[in-house]
Design a protein around this motif. Structure first.
Motif, mmCIF file in Angstrom:
data_model
loop_
_atom_site.group_PDB
_atom_site.id
_atom_site.type_symbol
_atom_site.label_atom_id
_atom_site.label_comp_id
_atom_site.label_asym_id
_atom_site.label_seq_id
_atom_site.Cartn_x
_atom_site.Cartn_y
_atom_site.Cartn_z
ATOM 1 N N TYR A 147 0.851 -1.190 0.000
ATOM 2 C CA TYR A 147 0.000 0.000 0.000
ATOM 3 C C TYR A 147 0.887 1.240 0.000
ATOM 4 N N PRO A 148 0.680 2.177 -0.918
ATOM 5 C CA PRO A 148 1.653 3.265 -1.102
ATOM 6 C C PRO A 148 1.610 4.297 0.013
ATOM 7 N N ASP A 149 2.788 4.800 0.353
ATOM 8 C CA ASP A 149 2.925 5.946 1.246
ATOM 9 C C ASP A 149 3.088 7.238 0.457
ATOM 10 N N PHE A 150 3.657 7.130 -0.747
ATOM 11 C CA PHE A 150 3.857 8.289 -1.613
ATOM 12 C C PHE A 150 3.524 7.904 -3.052
ATOM 13 N N ILE A 151 2.890 8.830 -3.764
ATOM 14 C CA ILE A 151 2.609 8.662 -5.191
ATOM 15 C C ILE A 151 3.506 9.618 -5.959
ATOM 16 N N LEU A 152 4.227 9.103 -6.937
ATOM 17 C CA LEU A 152 5.116 9.924 -7.756
ATOM 18 C C LEU A 152 4.608 9.962 -9.188
#
Length: 334
Positions: free
Chosen positions: A162-167
């Motif tokens: 599950y992502p903590d940051f989206i780039l």
């Protein structure tokens, strides 16, 4: 006295010492049980401490790519920002066509793109630290695709990746807009609808000696934004917090000094070695949006951190700053 008297005496001595240790252990356990603070077992406390350490020391990056140069910048930024235990997921949503060869060039075809990014991931990360998420979408538009992505991530909230940051790159395949810093449509929609911290990549990120700049005020969102940014930076990076104030207002000057003391204490406890807090005088007759954008472009950091309010729509100040600074932007949604 039996022939094995020495053995007998040793056994008696051993039993007496064992009984003494057991009695001491019982009394010690009674004292521990009498304390309310020791209700949790030691092993559980150790496990929770390890869990807390792992949670603060690892991040999951979701990198959105489309085959463009700025999408590649986003992936390279993820490689530069990731630490040893971090995980990288490469995501791409594509439309299905009967004959892709007549519509897309080779570098934009889904299968060829997947092979390209898989080769890059294999060259940078071990197999346990990356994943590829390729999904087809309908032709109802990019907003529908982003809403589906957000809905899917909510179902994955308890997954390990599950992502903590989206780039994502600040523009896509269409290239730069009329204004060099203006966001592309996908980045703009994601910035307004996603509920996770987003990194808008405008230029390649260096592997080390990165400079982070964070705009703060007295709101709770600044404190949460600082927590988000501290999970991203490494000890060798530099972090500068700044706040604009009006020198003509005594109340504003007093509050600015209190804010500086508060955040300096936070930086001393949790910040990197190279960290500081700057109070910047606001130019009279100049809008706050222009003051922030001009200051950031003058300092020229690697990343600018913005702490938005807890609403779906971004404020006019945040929108102007994101679209008018030359550096990459970390939108610290918490």
């Amino acid at each position: 006295i039996p022939t094995n008297s020495s053995t007998f005496l040793i056994s008696v001595s051993h039993l007496s010492s064992q009984n003494k240790m057991e009695s001491q252990m019982v009394s010690r356990m009674r004292r521990m049980e009498s304390k309310e603070s020791m209700s949790t077992s030691f092993s559980e406390e150790c496990a929770s401490a390890v869990d807390r350490h792992l949670l603060t020391q690892s991040n999951n990056f979701l990198c959105c790519v489309d085959g463009s140069a700025h999408g590649d910048y986003a992936l390279q930024t993820a490689f530069s920002l990731r630490k040893k235990r971090d995980h990288v997921t490469v995501f791409h949503a594509f439309k299905e066509y009967d004959d892709e060869s007549k519509i897309f060039p080779v570098e934009y075809r889904p299968k060829e793109m997947k092979l390209k990014y898989e080769c890059e991931l294999i060259g940078h990360l071990p197999s346990s630290r990356y994943s590829i998420w390729w999904t087809s979408r309908d032709r109802e538009g990019k907003r529908k695709a982003i809403e589906e992505l957000q809905h899917e991530m909510r179902h994955r909230r308890h997954d390990e990746d599950y992502p903590d940051f989206i780039l994502m790159g600040h523009v896509g395949r269409k290239g730069k807009k009329d204004t060099q810093t203006t966001l592309g449509s996908n980045s703009d929609v994601s910035l307004r609808t996603m509920h996770l911290p987003i990194i808008i990549v405008k230029s390649p990120c260096p592997a080390q000696n990165r400079k982070f700049l964070l705009a703060v005020n007295s709101s709770i969102h600044s404190e949460r934004g600082l927590d988000v940014l501290l999970n991203l930076i490494s000890p060798k990076d530099s972090l500068t917090l700044f706040h604009f104030y009006s020198p003509d207002s005594e109340t504003d000057v007093k509050n600015a000094k209190l804010l500086k003391t508060k955040f300096e204490d936070e930086l001393d406890m949790y910040g990197p070695v190279d960290s500081s807090f700057q109070l910047v005088e606001k130019d009279q007759g100049k809008a706050m949006t222009h003051c922030i954008a001009d200051y950031v472009n003058e300092v020229n950091p690697t990343f600018l951190g913005i702490c938005p309010r807890g609403k779906a729509a971004i404020s006019s100040v945040s929108e102007y700053v994101v679209n008018n600074v030359y550096c990459s932007v970390v939108f610290c949604k918490s």
